[in-house]
Design a protein around this motif. Structure first.
Motif, PDB file in Angstrom:
ATOM      1  N   GLU B 215    -100.969   3.093 -54.060  1.00 27.72           N
ATOM      2  CA  GLU B 215    -101.071   4.073 -52.978  1.00 27.72           C
ATOM      3  C   GLU B 215    -100.234   5.279 -53.353  1.00 27.72           C
ATOM      4  OE1 GLU B 215    -100.179   2.447 -49.119  1.00 27.72           O
ATOM      5  OE2 GLU B 215    -101.027   0.520 -49.679  1.00 27.72           O
ATOM      6  N   SER B 216    -100.852   6.435 -53.290  1.00 29.15           N
ATOM      7  CA  SER B 216    -100.143   7.650 -53.687  1.00 29.15           C
ATOM      8  C   SER B 216    -100.532   8.767 -52.715  1.00 29.15           C
ATOM      9  CB  SER B 216    -100.544   8.006 -55.120  1.00 29.15           C
ATOM     10  OG  SER B 216    -100.243   9.344 -55.416  1.00 29.15           O
ATOM     11  N   GLY B 217     -99.737   8.905 -51.665  1.00 33.27           N
ATOM     12  CA  GLY B 217    -100.022   9.938 -50.676  1.00 33.27           C
ATOM     13  C   GLY B 217    -101.388   9.740 -50.054  1.00 33.27           C
ATOM     14  N   ALA B 218    -102.241  10.753 -50.167  1.00 35.52           N
ATOM     15  CA  ALA B 218    -103.551  10.679 -49.525  1.00 35.52           C
ATOM     16  C   ALA B 218    -104.593   9.994 -50.397  1.00 35.52           C
ATOM     17  CB  ALA B 218    -104.019  12.090 -49.192  1.00 35.52           C
ATOM     18  N   VAL B 219    -104.149   9.425 -51.520  1.00 31.87           N
ATOM     19  CA  VAL B 219    -105.095   8.843 -52.470  1.00 31.87           C
ATOM     20  C   VAL B 219    -104.741   7.381 -52.743  1.00 31.87           C
ATOM     21  CG1 VAL B 219    -106.040   9.049 -54.809  1.00 31.87           C
ATOM     22  CG2 VAL B 219    -105.398  11.100 -53.562  1.00 31.87           C
ATOM     23  N   ASN B 220    -105.758   6.554 -52.845  1.00 32.73           N
ATOM     24  CA  ASN B 220    -105.588   5.167 -53.285  1.00 32.73           C
ATOM     25  C   ASN B 220    -106.281   4.993 -54.638  1.00 32.73           C
ATOM     26  OD1 ASN B 220    -104.194   4.293 -51.048  1.00 32.73           O
ATOM     27  ND2 ASN B 220    -106.019   3.569 -49.983  1.00 32.73           N
ATOM     28  N   GLY B 237    -109.891   8.589 -51.375  1.00 35.18           N
ATOM     29  CA  GLY B 237    -108.931   9.055 -50.381  1.00 35.18           C
ATOM     30  C   GLY B 237    -108.476   7.909 -49.490  1.00 35.18           C
ATOM     31  N   ARG B 238    -107.375   8.130 -48.763  1.00 33.76           N
ATOM     32  CA  ARG B 238    -106.823   7.070 -47.917  1.00 33.76           C
ATOM     33  C   ARG B 238    -107.769   6.658 -46.787  1.00 33.76           C
ATOM     34  NH1 ARG B 238    -101.229   6.253 -47.985  1.00 33.76           N
ATOM     35  NH2 ARG B 238    -101.498   4.799 -46.266  1.00 33.76           N
ATOM     36  N   GLU B 239    -108.782   7.519 -46.515  1.00 37.39           N
ATOM     37  CA  GLU B 239    -109.710   7.143 -45.442  1.00 37.39           C
ATOM     38  C   GLU B 239    -110.523   5.905 -45.828  1.00 37.39           C
ATOM     39  OE1 GLU B 239    -109.923   9.810 -47.257  1.00 37.39           O
ATOM     40  OE2 GLU B 239    -111.911   9.895 -48.178  1.00 37.39           O
TER      41      GLU B 239
ATOM     42  N   ALA C  53     -93.876   0.418 -62.682  1.00 37.34           N
ATOM     43  CA  ALA C  53     -93.826   1.599 -61.808  1.00 37.34           C
ATOM     44  C   ALA C  53     -93.645   2.865 -62.646  1.00 37.34           C
ATOM     45  CB  ALA C  53     -92.694   1.444 -60.797  1.00 37.34           C
ATOM     46  N   GLN C  54     -92.827   2.775 -63.680  1.00 38.70           N
ATOM     47  CA  GLN C  54     -92.634   3.936 -64.567  1.00 38.70           C
ATOM     48  C   GLN C  54     -93.938   4.308 -65.256  1.00 38.70           C
ATOM     49  OE1 GLN C  54     -89.538   2.764 -67.245  1.00 38.70           O
ATOM     50  NE2 GLN C  54     -87.925   2.971 -65.705  1.00 38.70           N
ATOM     51  N   ARG C  55     -94.645   3.286 -65.752  1.00 34.68           N
ATOM     52  CA  ARG C  55     -95.897   3.551 -66.458  1.00 34.68           C
ATOM     53  C   ARG C  55     -96.943   4.161 -65.518  1.00 34.68           C
ATOM     54  NH1 ARG C  55     -97.093   1.884 -71.574  1.00 34.68           N
ATOM     55  NH2 ARG C  55     -98.700   3.413 -71.151  1.00 34.68           N
ATOM     56  N   LEU C  56     -97.004   3.634 -64.307  1.00 34.10           N
ATOM     57  CA  LEU C  56     -98.025   4.113 -63.371  1.00 34.10           C
ATOM     58  C   LEU C  56     -97.661   5.468 -62.777  1.00 34.10           C
ATOM     59  CD1 LEU C  56     -98.853   0.683 -61.777  1.00 34.10           C
ATOM     60  CD2 LEU C  56    -100.345   2.051 -63.237  1.00 34.10           C
ATOM     61  N   ALA C  57     -96.389   5.835 -62.868  1.00 33.46           N
ATOM     62  CA  ALA C  57     -95.990   7.162 -62.400  1.00 33.46           C
ATOM     63  C   ALA C  57     -96.706   8.240 -63.214  1.00 33.46           C
ATOM     64  CB  ALA C  57     -94.481   7.320 -62.501  1.00 33.46           C
ATOM     65  N   ALA C  58     -97.034   7.899 -64.456  1.00 33.96           N
ATOM     66  CA  ALA C  58     -97.750   8.855 -65.315  1.00 33.96           C
ATOM     67  C   ALA C  58     -99.121   9.188 -64.716  1.00 33.96           C
ATOM     68  CB  ALA C  58     -97.912   8.276 -66.717  1.00 33.96           C
ATOM     69  N   LEU C  59     -99.709   8.212 -64.022  1.00 35.28           N
ATOM     70  CA  LEU C  59    -101.024   8.433 -63.408  1.00 35.28           C
ATOM     71  C   LEU C  59    -100.932   9.475 -62.292  1.00 35.28           C
ATOM     72  CD1 LEU C  59    -103.996   7.630 -62.753  1.00 35.28           C
ATOM     73  CD2 LEU C  59    -103.058   5.850 -61.289  1.00 35.28           C
ATOM     74  N   THR C  60     -99.984   9.284 -61.391  1.00 40.63           N
ATOM     75  CA  THR C  60     -99.881  10.208 -60.258  1.00 40.63           C
ATOM     76  C   THR C  60     -99.431  11.590 -60.731  1.00 40.63           C
ATOM     77  OG1 THR C  60     -97.657   9.357 -59.788  1.00 40.63           O
ATOM     78  CG2 THR C  60     -99.471   8.403 -58.561  1.00 40.63           C
ATOM     79  N   ARG C  61     -98.583  11.611 -61.760  1.00 45.95           N
ATOM     80  CA  ARG C  61     -98.164  12.916 -62.311  1.00 45.95           C
ATOM     81  C   ARG C  61     -99.368  13.646 -62.902  1.00 45.95           C
ATOM     82  NH1 ARG C  61     -93.619  10.336 -64.467  1.00 45.95           N
ATOM     83  NH2 ARG C  61     -94.645  10.206 -66.487  1.00 45.95           N
ATOM     84  N   THR C  62    -100.165  12.891 -63.662  1.00 45.72           N
ATOM     85  CA  THR C  62    -101.311  13.498 -64.345  1.00 45.72           C
ATOM     86  C   THR C  62    -102.329  14.052 -63.356  1.00 45.72           C
ATOM     87  OG1 THR C  62    -101.012  11.930 -66.144  1.00 45.72           O
ATOM     88  CG2 THR C  62    -103.117  13.059 -66.071  1.00 45.72           C
ATOM     89  N   LEU C  63    -102.539  13.317 -62.258  1.00 46.74           N
ATOM     90  CA  LEU C  63    -103.555  13.742 -61.299  1.00 46.74           C
ATOM     91  C   LEU C  63    -102.976  14.609 -60.175  1.00 46.74           C
ATOM     92  CD1 LEU C  63    -105.681  10.499 -61.224  1.00 46.74           C
ATOM     93  CD2 LEU C  63    -106.487  12.755 -61.887  1.00 46.74           C
ATOM     94  N   HIS C  64    -101.700  14.956 -60.310  1.00 48.95           N
ATOM     95  CA  HIS C  64    -101.037  15.830 -59.334  1.00 48.95           C
ATOM     96  C   HIS C  64    -101.107  15.254 -57.920  1.00 48.95           C
ATOM     97  CE1 HIS C  64    -101.131  19.698 -61.972  1.00 48.95           C
ATOM     98  NE2 HIS C  64    -100.773  18.627 -62.648  1.00 48.95           N
ATOM     99  N   THR C  65    -100.995  13.935 -57.803  1.00 46.69           N
ATOM    100  CA  THR C  65    -100.919  13.330 -56.475  1.00 46.69           C
ATOM    101  C   THR C  65     -99.458  12.919 -56.238  1.00 46.69           C
ATOM    102  OG1 THR C  65    -101.576  11.169 -57.388  1.00 46.69           O
ATOM    103  CG2 THR C  65    -103.307  12.520 -56.431  1.00 46.69           C
ATOM    104  N   PRO C  66     -99.065  12.674 -54.987  1.00 44.91           N
ATOM    105  CA  PRO C  66     -97.663  12.347 -54.717  1.00 44.91           C
ATOM    106  C   PRO C  66     -97.226  11.076 -55.456  1.00 44.91           C
ATOM    107  CG  PRO C  66     -98.855  12.789 -52.690  1.00 44.91           C
ATOM    108  CD  PRO C  66     -99.872  12.701 -53.769  1.00 44.91           C
TER     109      PRO C  66
END
Lengths: 153, 264, 116
Positions: B215-220, B237-239, C53-66
């Motif tokens: 889960e990452s903000g508004a995205v799963n 999306g989270r929806e 968690a460190q490895r998967l942080a690369a995913l959210t960084r790459t896709l500009h998601t929180p």
């Protein structure tokens, strides 16, 4: 990887593979090198073994002086890489492990797999270990002999 | 029957690893106690994830409950474990028929008939559906209303990326919110994650890893391994709740496997 | 480990099926505090959870998601939950497969809120 004692090689190889450390060194508390991985020059091993044994000895002394009991592992986390240094007990000797690791692993993983390597070493160790008393006058000869064996020179 | 159920329940309580859960769940299903049957079968399938009959039972219970998606997932799992499972082919034929996918229904029935040539009901079902297909432009009275093909549509609407363990994109595309294609970067970033997950589950004695949900903000996100050599990432999306995303991922995995098989 | 941390972790292990709840240093993968059933390898869970968690942080960084708020690793023999637990910390739970995923997730998020 080079090891003076063949039975050390398996546990050390597993430790290096699982923890993903870049450099690893096993030595006796007197600084006698037992095995190494990742060093390319004998001078580096010599320096690391001497410094590692010295740090552990001085830390132990500091702990004794301050009444802090015993210290476990010593970890220095730098910006790009960290150093892990830990004394441990073999059946009839004190050994020291030194590892240098980068951002592709963590202290937690290094510590975890170091503990498992120590367990493996204790289990596989023969009864007589290379942990005999090293006298100051023979220390350099011993170290040089170890380095020749480890680097094939 | 009730005594049997009580005895089997006791046996299972005394030995949770017992395969008696198959007979117990089936007995509960026949008695109409579908929730209890589902619980027993679900736990059994969890303990024996490689046992095709456990997933077949799960599928039949879900079909009885009207949960077509759940039944579809379970029977698809059965076919992954046992490609010649007669019950799964029949079940999937039934679901395909219900959703109006008559071609798929006939394919499963034909395979079922190959496996059970003496079953005349299969031959007549194939005949009936083929005749419906011919007159499809004018649906016969009583023919089922094709249900919206949501599972397939849901998968098609889901950004999905299939890549190999070396970080090379095989299929699909993922974009950042600003529209920039991030497929290569994502594949490269996640290339070693499967090995990390495998190592973690091995060291923690959790068995073989199946999925990673994030889960990452508004995205799963959901990460899967369609094969030992590949990884699949789906993103919504989270929806779209995590449970539904998992089902979408199941179907995306099936599609990826099919695509990889065709490629081989 | 503070009494508050212990209480928060104990609340997680009260959820049926949870074998251990661990507060972990995100960068180091070291155990900060733990509440676990006997025999649970919390050090290993902490180290691997932080690494993943460190490895998967690369995913959210790459896709500009929180940054990741919750991660769930599902395996044939159990599950590993990881939740962001505040400044530089992760909340980790190891469970069997016979567990209410939604309940564990909420327990972790609740715990993270109480620790912040």
């Amino acid at each position: 990887m080079r090891a003076l004692e063949p039975w050390v090689e398996g546990p050390l190889r597993t430790f290096v593979a699982e923890s993903q450390v870049r450099v690893a060194l096993l030595m006796t508390s007197a600084g006698q090198v037992v095995a190494q991985h990742g060093f390319t020059r004998s001078l580096d091993v010599m320096t690391a073994a001497a410094l590692g044994a010295g740090i552990v000895a001085s830390t132990r002394e500091l702990a004794r002086e301050t009444g802090a009991g015993t210290f476990g592992a010593i970890v220095h986390q730098g910006g790009k890489q960290g150093v892990f240094l830990a004394p441990f007990s073999m059946p009839d000797a004190q050994w020291i492990g030194l590892a240098v690791f980068g951002p592709d692993t963590s202290i937690g993983l290094v510590q975890l797999f170091f503990g498992r390597m120590v367990d493996d070493l204790v289990k596989t160790a023969p009864r007589t270990l290379p942990g005999r008393e090293v006298l100051p006058e023979t220390f350099e000869d011993d170290l040089n002999a170890s380095l020749r064996a480890l680097f094939g020179r | 029957m009730t005594d049997d159920i009580a005895a089997m329940t006791l046996e299972l309580a005394q030995d949770p690893n017992s395969l008696v859960f198959l007979r117990l769940a089936e007995a509960l299903r026949r008695k109409g106690q579908l929730d209890a049957a589902l619980t027993v079968a679900g736990r059994g399938a969890g303990r024996y994830p490689e046992l095709a009959d456990a997933h077949d039972l799960l599928a039949r219970i879900q079909a009885d409950k009207g949960d077509g998606d759940g039944a579809f997932d379970a029977w698809t799992t059965v076919l992954r474990l046992a490609p010649d499972h007669l019950g799964a082919h029949k079940g999937l034929a039934f679901i395909a028929y219900r959703t109006g996918d008559l071609g798929r229904s006939v394919r499963h029935l034909t395979r079922a008939l190959e496996l059970a040539p003496a079953d005349t009901s299969l031959a007549s079902a194939i005949e009936r559906i083929r005749s419906m297909m011919v007159s499809r432009t004018e649906p016969a009275a009583g023919a089922p209303e094709p249900a919206p093909a949501e599972p397939r549509a849901a998968v098609d609407a889901t950004p999905t990326l299939l890549f190999d363990q070396q970080g090379r994109v095989l299929r699909g595309k993922l974009e950042r919110s600003d529209g920039v294609d991030a497929s290569d970067a994502v594949a490269a970033a996640l290339a070693g994650v499967s090995r990390e997950a495998e190592r973690a589950t091995r060291m923690l004695e959790l068995g073989e890893w199946r999925a990673i949900a994030i889960e990452s903000g508004a995205v799963n996100y959901e990460l899967r391994t369609p094969t030992s050599e590949t990884l699949l990432l789906v993103m919504r999306g989270r929806e779209v709740p995590a449970g539904r995303l998992a089902r979408i991922a199941d179907k995306a995995v099936d599609q990826a496997r099919q695509w990889l098989e065709e490629l081989a | 480990m503070t009494a508050r941390e212990q209480m928060v972790l104990d609340d997680i292990t009260r959820v049926s099926g949870v074998k251990s709840a661990i507060l972990v240093a995100a960068d180091d993968g070291l155990v900060v505090a733990e509440s676990a059933l006997e025999g649970q390898a919390t050090e290993a869970a902490a180290a691997f959870a932080a690494r993943l968690a460190q490895r998967l942080a690369a995913l959210t960084r790459t896709l500009h998601t929180p940054p990741m708020s919750v991660m769930l690793l599902q395996a044939t023999g159990g599950q590993l939950f990881v939740a962001a637990g505040g400044e530089g910390l992760l909340l980790v739970a190891v469970t069997g497969n016979d567990v209410n995923i939604g309940e564990v997730r909420l327990a972790l998020l609740d715990a993270a809120g109480r620790l912040n």
